[in-house]
Write a protein that holds these residues in place. Structure first.
Motif, PDB file in Angstrom:
ATOM      1  N   ASP A  10       0.855  -1.188   0.000  1.00 45.72           N
ATOM      2  CA  ASP A  10       0.000   0.000   0.000  1.00 45.72           C
ATOM      3  C   ASP A  10       0.894   1.242   0.000  1.00 45.72           C
ATOM      4  N   PRO A  11       0.737   2.151  -0.954  1.00 43.92           N
ATOM      5  CA  PRO A  11       1.608   3.343  -1.011  1.00 43.92           C
ATOM      6  C   PRO A  11       1.583   4.165   0.276  1.00 43.92           C
ATOM      7  N   ALA A  12       0.421   4.248   0.921  1.00 45.71           N
ATOM      8  CA  ALA A  12       0.339   5.028   2.173  1.00 45.71           C
ATOM      9  C   ALA A  12       1.183   4.375   3.264  1.00 45.71           C
ATOM     10  N   PHE A  13       1.113   3.035   3.376  1.00 51.38           N
ATOM     11  CA  PHE A  13       1.939   2.323   4.354  1.00 51.38           C
ATOM     12  C   PHE A  13       3.416   2.509   4.039  1.00 51.38           C
ATOM     13  N   PHE A  45       5.348  16.085   4.639  1.00 54.11           N
ATOM     14  CA  PHE A  45       5.112  16.767   3.375  1.00 54.11           C
ATOM     15  C   PHE A  45       6.116  16.339   2.307  1.00 54.11           C
ATOM     16  N   THR A  46       7.378  16.135   2.721  1.00 50.73           N
ATOM     17  CA  THR A  46       8.398  15.708   1.761  1.00 50.73           C
ATOM     18  C   THR A  46       8.048  14.357   1.162  1.00 50.73           C
ATOM     19  N   ALA A  47       7.725  13.390   2.037  1.00 52.92           N
ATOM     20  CA  ALA A  47       7.410  12.039   1.568  1.00 52.92           C
ATOM     21  C   ALA A  47       6.143  12.028   0.716  1.00 52.92           C
ATOM     22  N   CYS A  48       5.112  12.725   1.163  1.00 50.47           N
ATOM     23  CA  CYS A  48       3.838  12.718   0.422  1.00 50.47           C
ATOM     24  C   CYS A  48       3.963  13.419  -0.921  1.00 50.47           C
ATOM     25  N   VAL A  96       0.982  10.388  -2.142  1.00 49.89           N
ATOM     26  CA  VAL A  96      -0.002   9.956  -1.144  1.00 49.89           C
ATOM     27  C   VAL A  96      -0.603  11.192  -0.472  1.00 49.89           C
ATOM     28  N   SER A  97      -1.923  11.184  -0.226  1.00 51.71           N
ATOM     29  CA  SER A  97      -2.558  12.329   0.429  1.00 51.71           C
ATOM     30  C   SER A  97      -2.172  12.378   1.904  1.00 51.71           C
ATOM     31  N   ILE A  98      -2.245  13.564   2.490  1.00 52.43           N
ATOM     32  CA  ILE A  98      -1.908  13.731   3.904  1.00 52.43           C
ATOM     33  C   ILE A  98      -2.828  12.882   4.776  1.00 52.43           C
ATOM     34  N   GLY A  99      -4.124  12.829   4.449  1.00 54.72           N
ATOM     35  CA  GLY A  99      -5.060  12.026   5.230  1.00 54.72           C
ATOM     36  C   GLY A  99      -4.697  10.552   5.224  1.00 54.72           C
TER      37      GLY A  99
END
Length: 424
Positions: free
Chosen positions: A129-132, A377-380, A385-388
């Motif tokens: 999962d990209p967010a993970f 913010f850098t990683a997202c 990936v959204s902040i949420g």
């Protein structure tokens, strides 16, 4: 209190931190009438003459050189050889690489950016999962500020008049503990998310040996830094020059570093160094205002009036740092608050070396938390990936990081036993 108001207003409306600090300091020199405004320029220039600060561009350059020299790639291959067969193996590689890179770049932002570009796309391609993946990358990069030669440790030592050599030694054990805790959490999350290993089978010891041989010279750089400081061969500042030299030699030996890399290496080093030193110069002028108005002494008296119990005081200070870190970039908060808080904690018997590890780790945790976390913010921004989504995936990592903060705060021997072993 006009300078303080200008500083807070500038940060609130989005003025870059260095300019907000500089404007606040200049307002004092223009309105106080106690001294000529030219002193403002003198304060800004005087801090650049500090020998310990020379370590900042040197260690920044070390990280840049190692990226161009292919050293990062070899470290990643070694980390994958050791943990790639575990469930969620690439996530484990992510954590282990952050620990290895801590001895190279010394910057959580640099580590986050590099791994977001290199590892997260590969993790996504393999079904993560990209967010993970983004949460693991940003959270594990915090380890790099604790492992020497962390830039935050250098800034704290300079601003708090604390031995940088002792701070470097103090960060080794906490960094290892945080790494093990992070890897344990990733193992649990990997089972919950049913993540596949990077390799279907454990790599043979012969394969691991080849990966280690490829990374051996790279691993000698952080080991050589710590060993040289511990044995008294060179100071932390001189260690920065040695680190650059070793990194260049490793790149030349492997044939990955050439004349064409000189200009981009110098450009990236100057850009990163300028950002840090601009904040330091402005903060030095602002620090003159705080000293003139006795603000650190008043804050110390106020906090000590609340309690002189070290446990309670450290809890209050940690809460203050968490709140400050959520709204002020970590390096700027470190530069501003170190001269204020170090006298407070030392007054109640807290070792300034131990407090340095706690303070640097605390303010870096804020980098992955809303509303203004720079690592977040850098990683997202790089991974899309959204902040949420990032925040939801980071909740288990937040819990671990704050638990580790409490452990480092109230088990000082984790930080102190190695420096005391050397400096007693």
């Amino acid at each position: 209190m006009l300078p303080v108001f200008i500083l807070l207003l500038g940060i609130a409306i989005g003025i870059p931190v260095a300019f907000a600090i500089g404007m606040a300091a200049l307002s004092f020199f223009l309105t106080s009438g106690a001294m000529p405004p030219e002193i403002f320029v003198q304060r800004i220039v005087a801090v650049t003459h500090s020998f310990p600060l020379l370590a900042v561009p040197l260690f920044v350059m070390t990280g840049v050189v190692m990226n161009f020299a292919g050293i990062t790639r070899r470290m990643m291959a070694f980390a994958e050889a050791m943990t790639g067969h575990w469930r969620g193996g690439l996530a484990q590689v992510n954590v282990l690489l952050s620990t290895l890179m801590g001895g190279v770049s010394g910057s959580a932002n640099a580590d986050t950016a590099m791994q977001s570009k290199v590892l997260v796309p590969e993790m996504t391609r393999r079904g993560y999962d990209p967010a993970f993946s983004t949460a693991v990358t940003a959270s594990s990069s915090i380890i790099s500020v604790i492992i020497p030669p962390g830039i935050g440790l250098i800034l704290y030592g300079f601003m708090g008049n604390v031995s940088i050599g002792q701070l470097f030694l103090a960060g080794i054990v906490p960094g290892m503990v945080i790494c093990m805790g992070m890897m344990a959490l990733v193992a649990v999350r990997a089972r919950q998310l049913d993540l596949r290993p990077a390799f279907p089978h454990r790599m043979t010891w012969a394969g691991r040996g080849r990966a280690f041989a490829q990374a051996f010279l790279a691993l000698l750089v952080p080991v050589g830094i710590v060993a040289g400081i511990r044995c008294g061969f060179f100071t932390p500042t001189e260690a920065g020059a040695m680190a650059v030299l070793l990194a260049v030699l490793v790149g030349l030996i492997h044939g990955d570093l050439g004349v064409a890399h000189i200009v981009p290496i110098l450009e990236q080093t100057m850009q990163a160094t300028a950002v840090i030193l601009l904040v330091i110069c402005a903060a030095h002028a602002f620090g003159f205002y705080m000293t003139w108005e006795r603000i650190p002494a008043m804050v110390a008296d106020a906090m000590l009036a609340l309690t002189r119990n070290p446990v309670v005081l450290l809890l209050i200070v940690n809460l203050l740092l968490i709140l400050a870190g959520m709204f002020i970039e970590g390096s700027a908060a470190l530069i501003l608050l170190t001269p204020v808080l170090v006298p407070v904690v030392t007054e109640v018997g807290v070792d300034p070396v131990h407090f340095g590890i706690v303070m640097v780790f605390n303010l870096t945790i804020a980098g992955v938390t809303p509303p203004l976390g720079t690592l977040m913010f850098t990683a997202c921004a790089i991974t899309g990936v959204s902040i949420g989504q990032f925040i939801r995936s980071s909740i288990p990592f937040y819990a671990l990081l704050f638990a580790m903060l409490l452990i480092l705060t109230f088990v000082p021997q984790l930080s102190l036993w190695l420096p005391e072993l050397r400096f007693d």
